[in-house]
Design a protein around this motif. Structure first.
Motif, PDB file in Angstrom:
ATOM      1  N   LEU A 187       1.290  -1.546  -0.190  1.00 15.01           N
ATOM      2  CA  LEU A 187       0.296   0.072   0.406  1.00 15.01           C
ATOM      3  C   LEU A 187       0.929   1.207  -0.074  1.00 15.01           C
ATOM      4  O   LEU A 187       2.410   1.345   0.511  1.00 15.01           O
ATOM      5  CB  LEU A 187      -0.917   0.066   1.122  1.00 15.01           C
ATOM      6  CG  LEU A 187      -1.837  -1.215   1.735  1.00 15.01           C
ATOM      7  CD1 LEU A 187      -2.903  -1.524   2.705  1.00 15.01           C
ATOM      8  CD2 LEU A 187      -2.362  -0.585   0.004  1.00 15.01           C
ATOM      9  N   ASP A 188       0.458   2.420  -0.510  1.00 10.04           N
ATOM     10  CA  ASP A 188       1.421   3.744  -0.556  1.00 10.04           C
ATOM     11  C   ASP A 188      -0.031   4.531  -0.379  1.00 10.04           C
ATOM     12  O   ASP A 188       0.581   6.511  -0.444  1.00 10.04           O
ATOM     13  CB  ASP A 188       1.512   3.822  -1.488  1.00 10.04           C
ATOM     14  CG  ASP A 188      -0.673   4.446  -2.665  1.00 10.04           C
ATOM     15  OD1 ASP A 188      -1.029   3.690  -2.084  1.00 10.04           O
ATOM     16  OD2 ASP A 188      -0.380   4.906  -3.342  1.00 10.04           O
ATOM     17  N   SER A 202       1.530   2.979  -6.365  1.00  3.91           N
ATOM     18  CA  SER A 202       2.827   3.653  -6.312  1.00  3.91           C
ATOM     19  C   SER A 202       2.337   5.395  -7.205  1.00  3.91           C
ATOM     20  O   SER A 202       1.868   5.298  -7.892  1.00  3.91           O
ATOM     21  CB  SER A 202       4.098   2.949  -7.794  1.00  3.91           C
ATOM     22  OG  SER A 202       4.185   1.413  -6.381  1.00  3.91           O
ATOM     23  N   PRO A 203       3.238   5.796  -7.126  1.00  2.00           N
ATOM     24  CA  PRO A 203       3.125   7.499  -7.210  1.00  2.00           C
ATOM     25  C   PRO A 203       3.334   7.138  -9.034  1.00  2.00           C
ATOM     26  O   PRO A 203       4.155   6.282  -9.583  1.00  2.00           O
ATOM     27  CB  PRO A 203       4.492   8.308  -7.116  1.00  2.00           C
ATOM     28  CG  PRO A 203       5.819   7.080  -6.480  1.00  2.00           C
ATOM     29  CD  PRO A 203       4.885   5.442  -6.436  1.00  2.00           C
ATOM     30  N   LEU A 204       2.789   7.872  -9.786  1.00  2.00           N
ATOM     31  CA  LEU A 204       2.577   8.328 -10.975  1.00  2.00           C
ATOM     32  C   LEU A 204       4.143   8.454 -11.926  1.00  2.00           C
ATOM     33  O   LEU A 204       4.054   7.595 -12.854  1.00  2.00           O
ATOM     34  CB  LEU A 204       1.967   9.343 -11.097  1.00  2.00           C
ATOM     35  CG  LEU A 204       1.542   9.450 -13.145  1.00  2.00           C
ATOM     36  CD1 LEU A 204       0.082   8.488 -13.225  1.00  2.00           C
ATOM     37  CD2 LEU A 204       0.974  10.312 -13.698  1.00  2.00           C
ATOM     38  N   GLY A 205       5.019   8.775 -11.435  1.00  2.00           N
ATOM     39  CA  GLY A 205       6.027   8.664 -11.901  1.00  2.00           C
ATOM     40  C   GLY A 205       7.022   7.844 -11.858  1.00  2.00           C
ATOM     41  O   GLY A 205       8.601   7.905 -12.436  1.00  2.00           O
ATOM     42  N   ILE A 206       7.273   6.784 -11.039  1.00  2.00           N
ATOM     43  CA  ILE A 206       7.996   5.698 -10.501  1.00  2.00           C
ATOM     44  C   ILE A 206       8.753   5.050 -12.077  1.00  2.00           C
ATOM     45  O   ILE A 206       9.841   4.622 -11.509  1.00  2.00           O
ATOM     46  CB  ILE A 206       7.322   4.844  -8.685  1.00  2.00           C
ATOM     47  CG1 ILE A 206       8.422   4.470  -8.681  1.00  2.00           C
ATOM     48  CG2 ILE A 206       5.951   4.096 -10.379  1.00  2.00           C
ATOM     49  CD1 ILE A 206       9.291   4.751  -7.348  1.00  2.00           C
ATOM     50  N   VAL A 207       8.020   4.838 -12.506  1.00  2.00           N
ATOM     51  CA  VAL A 207       8.610   4.106 -14.443  1.00  2.00           C
ATOM     52  C   VAL A 207       8.902   5.258 -15.310  1.00  2.00           C
ATOM     53  O   VAL A 207       9.058   4.600 -16.412  1.00  2.00           O
ATOM     54  CB  VAL A 207       7.131   3.334 -14.997  1.00  2.00           C
ATOM     55  CG1 VAL A 207       6.687   2.155 -13.923  1.00  2.00           C
ATOM     56  CG2 VAL A 207       5.744   4.424 -15.293  1.00  2.00           C
ATOM     57  N   SER A 208       9.231   6.607 -14.403  1.00  2.00           N
ATOM     58  CA  SER A 208       9.305   7.200 -15.714  1.00  2.00           C
ATOM     59  C   SER A 208      10.626   7.317 -16.135  1.00  2.00           C
ATOM     60  O   SER A 208      11.537   7.878 -17.104  1.00  2.00           O
ATOM     61  CB  SER A 208       9.547   8.941 -15.295  1.00  2.00           C
ATOM     62  OG  SER A 208       9.647   9.066 -14.282  1.00  2.00           O
ATOM     63  N   ARG A 262      -2.535   8.196  -8.839  1.00  2.00           N
ATOM     64  CA  ARG A 262      -1.285   6.926  -8.215  1.00  2.00           C
ATOM     65  C   ARG A 262      -1.750   5.764 -10.054  1.00  2.00           C
ATOM     66  O   ARG A 262      -2.643   5.793 -10.347  1.00  2.00           O
ATOM     67  CB  ARG A 262      -1.597   6.701  -6.877  1.00  2.00           C
ATOM     68  CG  ARG A 262      -1.481   7.810  -6.470  1.00  2.00           C
ATOM     69  CD  ARG A 262      -0.038   8.443  -6.094  1.00  2.00           C
ATOM     70  NE  ARG A 262       0.229   7.603  -4.876  1.00  2.00           N
ATOM     71  CZ  ARG A 262       2.415   7.623  -5.078  1.00  2.00           C
ATOM     72  NH1 ARG A 262       2.444   8.561  -5.138  1.00  2.00           N
ATOM     73  NH2 ARG A 262       2.583   6.162  -3.651  1.00  2.00           N
ATOM     74  N   ILE A 263      -0.919   4.920  -9.848  1.00  2.00           N
ATOM     75  CA  ILE A 263      -0.833   4.004 -10.391  1.00  2.00           C
ATOM     76  C   ILE A 263      -0.265   2.825  -9.255  1.00  2.00           C
ATOM     77  O   ILE A 263       0.139   2.457  -8.308  1.00  2.00           O
ATOM     78  CB  ILE A 263       0.406   3.726 -11.557  1.00  2.00           C
ATOM     79  CG1 ILE A 263       1.679   3.813 -11.413  1.00  2.00           C
ATOM     80  CG2 ILE A 263       0.507   4.598 -12.403  1.00  2.00           C
ATOM     81  CD1 ILE A 263       3.053   3.912 -12.161  1.00  2.00           C
TER      82      ILE A 263
END
Length: 324
Positions: free
Chosen positions: A30-31, A87-93, A235-236
């Motif tokens: 969880l986040d 996770s936060p949106l940008g974690i895969v950026s 979020r993702i």
């Protein structure tokens, strides 16, 4: 390393290793706090876990931070040690920047436009195509609350001119550029350090959906909110690529259906979020609305930063997916 630290690390490693097989317990990191009333991310995760458990796939939620911070969760998912991470949106950026189109300010009118681009017009599939072979995929995009607005400790914001002199907490360099376009400045601060930053003047405010100061206890020092409706609050859900690919067809169908159940619960929860502003007022936060003219000014300034967020090809893809 102390004996206690060693044992804690060893226990975590054993826990993560125990979930390597598709048939083992599915761990969901969880986040946010496990609060169905105030956390849209948790609403998604809980509906997802419930569907799995009701359909023969054992799943368990792990409280925020129990399996590490955002970066650690990402590393564990990409290595196949952890199945699901909120996770936060940008974690895969760092792997592919296409997902940053979801952060464009004043680009999407609401979550229905986001869903149209992602699910009807293939942008989620395009994001995952860019992530193929990295060990991680984006299973879903969830909303954590109403569209983002401007919180600060200093003054009411009724126009872009009111932003002058404020130093705002930024997620990254592109958000710093956004603040600059608005006439203020930004400083990158980790979420864990935000309360201290706001109380010591390192930062004067942040952009977030309306529920955030209530959920994280920031109303003691956040005193002003402008519901500027800058962008949907997203979020993702990331999933281990190796784990997901290793599922049987039936198991994968169950996971996909669980993601659909999470999306449905999350969107229904968002539609019911009508009393948050009253809660902010009760907590001592002053609400300042933007006029149509002031909102147009923010929007025009924000559009000048799109090139710092996505490239021309990515922007065109998002525009096409949103509008067609």
């Amino acid at each position: 390393m102390t004996a206690t630290t060693f044992l804690k690390a060893a226990g975590l490693a054993a826990l993560l290793a125990s979930g390597s097989a598709a048939s083992a317990q599915i761990k969901i990191a969880l986040d946010s706090p496990a609060d169905l009333a105030t956390s849209g991310s948790y609403v998604w995760a809980h509906a997802f876990a419930t569907h799995l458990n009701e359909n023969g796939m054992e799943a368990e939620e792990y409280q925020r931070g129990a399996l590490g911070g955002d970066d650690e969760v990402f590393d564990q998912v990409s290595q196949g040690l952890l199945e699901i991470g909120m996770s936060p949106l940008g974690i895969v950026s760092s792997l592919d920047t296409l997902i940053y189109g979801l952060r464009l300010p004043y680009f999407f009118a609401d979550i229905s436009e986001v869903d149209h681009a992602l699910y009807d017009n293939g942008m989620l599939a395009a994001i995952n195509a860019g992530l193929d072979g990295t060990g991680v995929q984006v299973l879903a995009v969830n909303t954590v609350g109403p569209a983002t607005g401007i919180f600060n400790t200093q003054r009411a914001i009724s126009s872009m001119a009111d932003m002058e002199g404020l130093r705002m907490r930024a997620l990254d360099e592109s958000q710093i550029e956004l603040y600059a376009a608005w006439g203020s400045t930004g400083t990158i601060v980790s979420w864990a350090e935000v309360p201290n930053a706001l109380q010591t003047g390192v930062a004067d405010g942040y952009l977030n959906p309306s529920f955030v100061p209530l959920l994280f206890g920031h109303t003691e020092f956040i005193k002003h909110f402008t519901p500027a409706q800058i962008s949907p609050s997203l979020r993702i859900t990331i999933v281990s690529e190796d784990w997901y690919d290793g599922l049987s067809d039936d198991e994968r169908a169950t996971v996909d259906a669980a993601a659909d159940a999470g999306n449905a619960a999350n969107r229904a929860w968002l539609a019911a979020q009508t009393g948050v502003t009253d809660q902010l007022v009760a907590a001592g936060v002053e609400i300042t609305e933007l006029s149509d003219e002031a909102r147009a000014e923010f929007q025009a300034a924000s559009e000048t930063t799109y090139g710092a967020i996505v490239d021309e090809e990515q922007l065109a893809a998002w525009q096409n997916a949103r509008d067609n």
